[in-house]
Scaffold this active site. Sequence first.
Site: not given
Ligand code: BG6
Length: 482
Positions: A147, A177, A239
């Site tokens: 992304k 992810h 997400h």
């Molecule tokens: C990313 C975003 O995709 O996901 C970030 O671009 C965010 O802004 C991150 O901080 C959060 O991921 P995780 O795994 O830390 O919850």
Amino acid sequence: VSRVIPVETFDLVIFGGTGDLARRKILPGLFRRFRSGQMPEGSRIIGAARSDLDQAGYRQMIADAVAEFGGEEKKDSKGLDAFIETLDYVAIDAKGDGGWAKLAEIVRKDVVQAFYFSVAPSLFGDLAERLHTNNIANEQSRIVVEKPFGRDLETARALNETLATHFDESQIYRIDHYLGKETVQNLMAVRFGNMLFEPLWNNHYVDHIQVTVAETVGVGGRGAYYDKSGAMRDMVQNHLMQLLCLIAMEPPSQFGADEVRDEKLKVIRALQPVEPHHIVRGQYDAGPNGPSYREDAENARSFTESFIAMKCEIANWRWAGVPFYLRTGKRMKARSSEITVVFKDLGHSIFEGDEARHRNILSIRLQPNEGMDLQVTIKEPGPGGMRLIDVPLDMTFADALGPDAEEVPDAYERLIMDVIRGNQTLFMRGDEVEAAWRWTDPLINGWEARNDVPKLYDAGSAGPEDALAMMHRDGRRWREIK
Ligand code: BG6
């Protein structure tokens, strides 16, 4: 006994192999897979980027990255020495000819080939094309893209078209992810592996659902990207919508890539437009432990949201009338992500003098302390008569599974291994991404046209007051962020 699923021997080329994501996540993750025995003998990882490095220089860079960003595994220096032996490097010019002949020479044709595009989306087309004109990729190769997959429907479509010129959909792995997170997959296990929940999982029994992804980090350091994106594009369009899909989708007939993605797509298509008064955008203000968003983003006039809360509705048989409240923000009071299913009130209490509302609440914690808890109503112990209280049935997975549980792979390493295995279940299909933008575009365009100004919230708080008020108006409240 280790239960890692064996994969075939592979050559993984990481375009953007010297970049932040590669050094922070991809390579430390691959080192953990290597240590777990999942990376078969003879597999290789080839960094490709602009920097004028050689193999030794790249190996050193990655050894340093593992030391900086790795976890426990970095103490295994012998393992690390063996791991970096699998690394190679090609200095490459994505928009020119430089390096391609060498890459063609290095990448083998008789093993699984995966190309990870960890670069700006504007380079996807160039890379895809050159992989073909230089005779490197074939019908079996896989590509992995990160992304942001576009910034609206139009750009996402263009990206899909570009990739489709050179690769079949079955070769394209779009990473979100969140789908690689252990508890996110567990959501499917909980729903479809138990008799207990699924019969209640609908508008007859569920009052509403909340999804919170709260972060404590700010946007310092990546303001240039974030300020053009905001929480909606950065977190919700991908997400949070993926989480929503997994919560709301119909049971797929089997756990196969297209079966699961077909069901998710139906959810996205059933999402209703969101009324402006059901969206609260926020931006963090300076607080005791840090500067304001505008300082972090180096844009004194920014109206970008670092927080968003919204009330969504899914117009289908199962969910009509059940609001889904989504909320995510940066620099909030705690790092906490959870999905909460609040069941309806009992219609009638048989216990005299029991005026309290008793509700079952199931909450699934994604991070930290992955686990679930279910609020149930019981008799208050003791001689006080038939008095009811609500108590949690709490299960933190780490406690429940004990110290011998298999090490949980990080989202990235799991997803990369899925690429090598050729399993697309946890990746977004092109039509899903487009459908997600089709839903978010009018919301974003709407607030831009209204010149909406995000509400300020104190860094370290639970977000703007208006987000709390939105819930109160519905006679509900957000779960506490802790
Ligand atoms: C990313 C975003 O995709 O996901 C970030 O671009 C965010 O802004 C991150 O901080 C959060 O991921 P995780 O795994 O830390 O919850």
